[in-house]
Design an enzyme around this catalytic site. Structure first.
Site, PDB file in Angstrom:
ATOM      1  CG  HIS A 308      63.522  13.600 -10.063  1.00 19.48           C
ATOM      2  ND1 HIS A 308      63.187  12.375 -10.589  1.00 19.48           N
ATOM      3  CD2 HIS A 308      63.230  14.516 -11.009  1.00 19.48           C
ATOM      4  CE1 HIS A 308      62.711  12.555 -11.798  1.00 19.48           C
ATOM      5  NE2 HIS A 308      62.723  13.825 -12.087  1.00 19.48           N
ATOM      6  CG  ASP A 366      62.538  22.350 -12.858  1.00 18.90           C
ATOM      7  OD1 ASP A 366      62.615  22.678 -14.054  1.00 18.90           O
ATOM      8  OD2 ASP A 366      61.761  21.476 -12.443  1.00 18.90           O
TER       9      ASP A 366
END
Ligand code: CMC
Length: 431
Positions: A308, A366
């Site tokens: 991320h 996700d």
């Protein structure tokens, strides 16, 4: 934004420039470079906005080093555990948790806007049956400005409010219609007796030929997925919505732009890509092979659902979803789901691998969401549409904040030009 009276000094070509420093309520200080070009004649260079605050905002705060995500100050794990999606929508849109009366009024307003214009059904039929539901959604949401032009005047606060409610209310209907269309089943109208998440499940999975009863535990899990995806400050799709909107474009067009951006595999498309990756890996004995590929600089393969831009410790949304995956799979009696086994083993192996430790790569939102969605019966092509409908409230809240900001200007980045300088045109016969 607090002006701290602090300044930074920039020395350039023998001159010194004072750059004001702003202190946020949380997070790092911000250098104000707005006058830099006018005063010093230079631009700043920051592809990917890794060190640039593109706006000020009071909606969402992330501390990537500590794994903290706050909406209007409230931690995401508390909201996911104690609140529910429409209450979080209210919080994001209006800044405070609602009273019981405010919540009831808001839920009624959203519920009363869930149907789409009947002529939109014809619009859907223009798409190929095998179109990806995200492709259909980009088109249909963009087309909302053709169906609801009475809420496209962004200068009118009432029209802005109606547009916001319409988007939040109709996105689940549009996503479900995109799904039904892709599998050749009739569209299912929304039902006002069901809550937001249960209504979405009903629109996706019921058929006119038989009764369908929404399992309340699955509806709760669906609601939690919506809540965990509701907003995430200035990510790529939200910044796209803000940039599109900075020109004065209408909210439906701006949200369609956000959906288009979200679709990419580095952003919201990662949930589909992650589940496809887990299926491709197939069994735990193949994990080392895929980890080696993810680490190989000559191989474009990346571990989907990992890494991320902001989180460098843990993604708090992934923690909640991991627990939710266990609960939902147990409820459905598929707790020995091989994909979940592969996912858990892959997570553990990667978290102990020096490459992933050094680069601070952790499972993101996700990583586990796809396992839950697949267990609920959704095909992978619906994962990103579900992300899109959940994120709509974030896009709309950020859009409303921006339109209401007197400092709002058209977004217009500059560039570091590395192309040819002026040269004379050469006639085609002389090239
Ligand atoms: N697998 C293997 N290596 C990775 C991964 C990964 N998933 N993510 C980052 N790296 C490496 C990357 O190769 C780079 O190495 P080096 O410094 O040696 O060049 C380093 O880590 C930093 O990566 P980056 O691409 O410069 O970092 P970024 O902040 O620009 O990208 C990211 C963030 C999310 C796009 C990236 O981690 C990624 O592509 N992850 C996989 C896709 C994914 O799961 N996306 C969902 C993000 S969360 C939800 C959302 O935003 O919608």
């Amino acid at each position: 934004m607090t002006d701290t009276q602090k300044t930074a000094q920039l020395s350039l070509n023998g001159e010194t420039y004072e750059l004001p420093i702003f202190s946020p309520t949380a997070g790092p200080d911000v250098l104000d470079i707005r006058k830099l070009y006018a005063q010093a004649g230079v631009f700043t260079y920051d592809p990917g906005f890794t060190s640039t605050a593109s706006c000020d905002s009071t909606i969402t705060y992330i501390d990537g080093n500590e794994g903290i995500l706050l909406h209007r100050g409230y931690p995401i794990d508390q909201l996911a555990g104690k609140s529910h999606y429409l209450e979080v929508c209210y919080l994001l849109l209006y800044g405070e948790l609602p009273t019981a009366t405010q919540l009831e009024d808001f839920e009624t307003r959203v519920t009363r806007h869930t149907m789409v214009h009947e002529q939109m059904h014809n619009f859907f039929r223009g798409f190929r049956r095998d179109a990806h539901p995200m492709a259909t959604m980009v088109g249909v949401v963009g087309a909302m400005s053709a169906f609801y032009h009475d809420s496209t005047d962004i200068a009118d606060p009432w029209q802005r409010e109606v547009a916001a409610i319409r988007l939040i209310a109709k996105l689940p209907t549009i996503a479900a219609m995109a799904y039904k269309y892709s599998i050749g089943q009739p569209f299912v109208y929304p039902r006002n007796d069901l809550d937001y998440a249960a209504n979405f499940l009903n629109m996706c999975f019921s058929v006119p030929a038989e009764d369908y009863v929404v399992d309340p535990i699955l509806a709760r899990a669906m609601d939690r997925i919506f809540t965990l995806h509701a907003d995430h400050e200035q990510n790529a799709s939200t910044s796209t919505v803000r940039l599109a909107s900075s020109s004065g474009a209408n909210p439906f067009a701006c949200v369609a732009a956000g959906i288009a951006c979200l679709w990419g595999p580095a952003h919201g498309g990662a949930n589909q890509a992650c589940l496809e990756m887990l299926k491709e890996i197939g069994s735990v004995d193949r994990i080392p092979e895929y980890l080696e590929r993810a680490k190989d600089k000559n191989d474009p393969f990346r571990l989907m659902g990992f890494g991320h831009r902001v989180y460098k410790n843990t993604d708090p949304r992934a923690k909640v979803l991991k627990q939710s995956a266990d609960e939902v799979l147990e409820l459905l009696g598929v707790e020995d789901n091989p994909l979940l086994q592969v996912a858990k083993e892959l997570e553990q192996t990667a978290l102990n691998d020096p490459y992933f430790i050094e680069k601070k790569l952790f499972p993101n939102v996700d990583f586990y969401s796809g396992i839950i969605l697949e267990a609920m019966g959704f095909p992978t092509s619906m994962f990103t549409p579900i992300f899109a409908l959940s994120r709509t409230v974030g896009w709309v809240s950020q859009w409303k904040e921006m339109i209401g900001d007197p400092q709002n200007k058209i977004g217009r980045p500059r560039q570091l030009y590395l192309g040819e300088t002026t040269r004379d045109y050469v006639d085609i016969e002389n090239r």
